[in-house]
Design a protein around this motif. Sequence first.
Motif, mmCIF file in Angstrom:
data_model
loop_
_atom_site.group_PDB
_atom_site.id
_atom_site.type_symbol
_atom_site.label_atom_id
_atom_site.label_comp_id
_atom_site.label_asym_id
_atom_site.label_seq_id
_atom_site.Cartn_x
_atom_site.Cartn_y
_atom_site.Cartn_z
ATOM 1 N N ARG A 154 -0.121 4.777 18.393
ATOM 2 C CA ARG A 154 0.942 3.937 17.838
ATOM 3 C C ARG A 154 0.362 2.675 17.177
ATOM 4 O O ARG A 154 0.782 2.285 16.075
ATOM 5 N N VAL A 155 -0.598 2.047 17.843
ATOM 6 C CA VAL A 155 -1.227 0.836 17.284
ATOM 7 C C VAL A 155 -1.929 1.162 15.967
ATOM 8 O O VAL A 155 -1.810 0.425 14.971
ATOM 9 N N LYS A 156 -2.647 2.291 15.925
ATOM 10 C CA LYS A 156 -3.374 2.658 14.706
ATOM 11 C C LYS A 156 -2.411 2.970 13.566
ATOM 12 O O LYS A 156 -2.638 2.572 12.412
ATOM 13 N N ALA A 157 -1.331 3.683 13.897
ATOM 14 C CA ALA A 157 -0.338 3.995 12.851
ATOM 15 C C ALA A 157 0.309 2.715 12.335
ATOM 16 O O ALA A 157 0.550 2.568 11.118
ATOM 17 N N GLN A 158 0.588 1.774 13.226
ATOM 18 C CA GLN A 158 1.186 0.505 12.804
ATOM 19 C C GLN A 158 0.221 -0.282 11.915
ATOM 20 O O GLN A 158 0.642 -0.904 10.915
ATOM 21 N N VAL A 159 -1.050 -0.253 12.230
ATOM 22 C CA VAL A 159 -2.049 -0.968 11.420
ATOM 23 C C VAL A 159 -2.157 -0.325 10.044
ATOM 24 O O VAL A 159 -2.237 -1.013 9.003
ATOM 25 N N ILE A 160 -2.151 1.033 10.000
ATOM 26 C CA ILE A 160 -2.196 1.736 8.712
ATOM 27 C C ILE A 160 -0.956 1.399 7.893
ATOM 28 O O ILE A 160 -1.035 1.127 6.678
ATOM 29 N N ASP A 161 0.220 1.440 8.546
ATOM 30 C CA ASP A 161 1.476 1.085 7.871
ATOM 31 C C ASP A 161 1.395 -0.324 7.295
ATOM 32 O O ASP A 161 1.763 -0.572 6.122
ATOM 33 N N SER A 162 0.900 -1.273 8.100
ATOM 34 C CA SER A 162 0.816 -2.669 7.654
ATOM 35 C C SER A 162 -0.144 -2.824 6.473
ATOM 36 O O SER A 162 0.134 -3.579 5.522
ATOM 37 N N ASN A 163 -1.280 -2.077 6.504
ATOM 38 C CA ASN A 163 -2.265 -2.208 5.423
ATOM 39 C C ASN A 163 -1.737 -1.643 4.108
ATOM 40 O O ASN A 163 -1.948 -2.205 3.030
ATOM 41 N N ILE A 164 -1.021 -0.483 4.194
ATOM 42 C CA ILE A 164 -0.434 0.097 2.979
ATOM 43 C C ILE A 164 0.550 -0.889 2.356
ATOM 44 O O ILE A 164 0.571 -1.097 1.132
ATOM 45 N N ARG A 165 1.381 -1.518 3.202
ATOM 46 C CA ARG A 165 2.360 -2.471 2.662
ATOM 47 C C ARG A 165 1.663 -3.712 2.077
ATOM 48 O O ARG A 165 2.172 -4.315 1.118
ATOM 49 N N SER A 166 0.515 -4.084 2.629
ATOM 50 C CA SER A 166 -0.226 -5.213 2.058
ATOM 51 C C SER A 166 -0.701 -4.883 0.640
ATOM 52 O O SER A 166 -0.619 -5.726 -0.272
ATOM 53 N N TYR A 167 -1.195 -3.653 0.469
ATOM 54 C CA TYR A 167 -1.599 -3.231 -0.885
ATOM 55 C C TYR A 167 -0.400 -3.189 -1.831
ATOM 56 O O TYR A 167 -0.480 -3.596 -3.008
ATOM 57 N N LEU A 168 0.747 -2.696 -1.330
ATOM 58 C CA LEU A 168 1.938 -2.596 -2.188
ATOM 59 C C LEU A 168 2.442 -3.967 -2.619
ATOM 60 O O LEU A 168 2.996 -4.120 -3.730
ATOM 61 N N ASN A 169 2.244 -4.954 -1.755
ATOM 62 C CA ASN A 169 2.670 -6.305 -2.137
ATOM 63 C C ASN A 169 1.876 -6.822 -3.337
ATOM 64 O O ASN A 169 2.372 -7.670 -4.094
ATOM 65 N N VAL A 170 0.669 -6.310 -3.503
ATOM 66 C CA VAL A 170 -0.179 -6.745 -4.623
ATOM 67 C C VAL A 170 -0.024 -5.822 -5.825
ATOM 68 O O VAL A 170 0.081 -6.258 -6.979
ATOM 69 N N LEU A 171 0.044 -4.491 -5.567
ATOM 70 C CA LEU A 171 0.044 -3.516 -6.643
ATOM 71 C C LEU A 171 1.437 -3.221 -7.184
ATOM 72 O O LEU A 171 1.577 -2.625 -8.255
ATOM 73 N N GLY A 172 2.480 -3.583 -6.448
ATOM 74 C CA GLY A 172 3.841 -3.308 -6.881
ATOM 75 C C GLY A 172 4.448 -2.186 -6.061
ATOM 76 O O GLY A 172 3.833 -1.645 -5.139
ATOM 77 N N GLU A 173 5.697 -1.828 -6.444
ATOM 78 C CA GLU A 173 6.444 -0.867 -5.639
ATOM 79 C C GLU A 173 6.646 0.459 -6.348
ATOM 80 O O GLU A 173 7.506 1.231 -5.977
ATOM 81 N N SER A 174 5.827 0.758 -7.313
ATOM 82 C CA SER A 174 5.970 2.032 -8.023
ATOM 83 C C SER A 174 5.338 3.157 -7.206
ATOM 84 O O SER A 174 4.606 2.928 -6.246
ATOM 85 N N HIS A 175 5.634 4.379 -7.641
ATOM 86 C CA HIS A 175 5.066 5.534 -6.950
ATOM 87 C C HIS A 175 3.560 5.567 -7.120
ATOM 88 O O HIS A 175 2.817 5.896 -6.169
#
Length: 490
Positions: free
Chosen positions: A45-66
């Motif tokens: 659960r901790v690892k999945a949450q960290v992966i989820d958080s990192n993906i969203r960090s990239y999306l905050n910079v790269l945008g919300e497109s597919h």
Amino acid sequence: MKFNSIKFEISILYTAILGLILVVFSGVLYLISNAFLHQIDDQLRVKAQVIDSNIRSYLNVLGESHEALVKAVGKTLIMKNENIFQYKTWKISQKWFAQARSLNLNRDYINFVSKGSKEVMSSFNLSKGLKAIFLEDLQFPQLGHIAYRTLNVDHKNIRVIDYPFTDRMNGQYLIQVGIAQDPMMQQLRNWLYSIAVSVPLILILTNFVGRLLATRILKPVYEITDMANRITQEDLSARIKTKHFDREMESLVESFNEMIARLEKSFKHIEQFSYHVAHELKTPLTIIQGEAELLLRKERSKQEYQQALRIVMEESKRVLRTVDDLLLLTKLGYNQEVFKFEQFDFIEFFSEIVDQNRMLAANKGMGFRMNFQNIISPLMIKADRLHLRRLFFNIISNAIKFTPEGGCVDIRIEHTPDKIISYISDTGPGIAPENLERIFEEFYRADKNTPGSGLGLHIAHTIVKLHQGEIQVESQLGQGSTFKVILPQN
């Protein structure tokens, strides 16, 4: 096997104990394996949450497109430092790289799946075959729920978390993270399954072994039962050998053998007792019968009738004395409630006995002396007055009987803080050394020609023992005897 038998109870006890041990052991293994499993699930659960958080960090910079989502997931799963000139994502990459290294994510299996499995991105170590197993029977959990699965791959368990991920465009995805279970965890699970499968067989085997052990343990009991069925009053000499038994059973067998020995001794005693009683009663009854037959043959003079009647009277008294002595011995041996202990002055009590015997000694032309060793009356004692009188009368009358005319009987009393000691000495013929140890036996007479039943000293010895006292005798041939009676001053 009977249900109410010891063998059945022992075998059931063995089985129940082992069954309880197996249940407890299995429960402990189950709890330990569950604890390990919860620990693995927490890590996933901790690892999945960290992966989820990192993906969203990239999306905050790269945008919300597919395209940005694909790029963010790719950067996350590759786990590789970016070039410093890619300043928009370089700091995120640095942070992510440190997190991935601290969580050992490079050794885990990571999969990012869209709903319907149309798009799948995986970490470099997730092979094609393993990816297919990850996607097999995949069901998206409800929003906000996390699912866990255990997959068996090449005889090795992999624990997988299905962690839902939703982007701002409401696209539904799953982050799958798999961890190969620790070998110890796998071993615990295997033990648990093995025990669950083998418990019935183990319990059946234990019941069988328990029956064998119970049979071995109860072997002495069977032998005792067989011996008890074979022993009769005609033959009490049989004994059970104890060399091959356990220590506790040896004690049981020894007790049984001792009981049989006591019974054998009692039967012999009864046999000898009956013989002596018959012998003691036969002589006077024979004399009575002979005198009666002699009188009935023809007319006798008055003097002859009187003489015969005197003989019959004397022999009848002898029979009655013997019967009285036997009755007294029976009471002393089996009905000790006939003793009535009370406090009284021993000096006054003993003086009465001496006075009553002094006349007998005077009629025989003997000396009769008494010495109380400066003892001041009253000297209190707690005893049975009636039976104590019988005790001293028997000893003193014996001393008078065996002391010849012109001899002397000396009586002496001593007192210690807790004892009263009486000495009765005579100047008779004495007792031979070989007879000293037997004079207190029933019907024993050192001189067969001396009248009497041989019960007087035995009765005296029995009375002393029931008063918790002692009686001793010292004697030399030609110099007389001394009887020593020791009574506790309760």
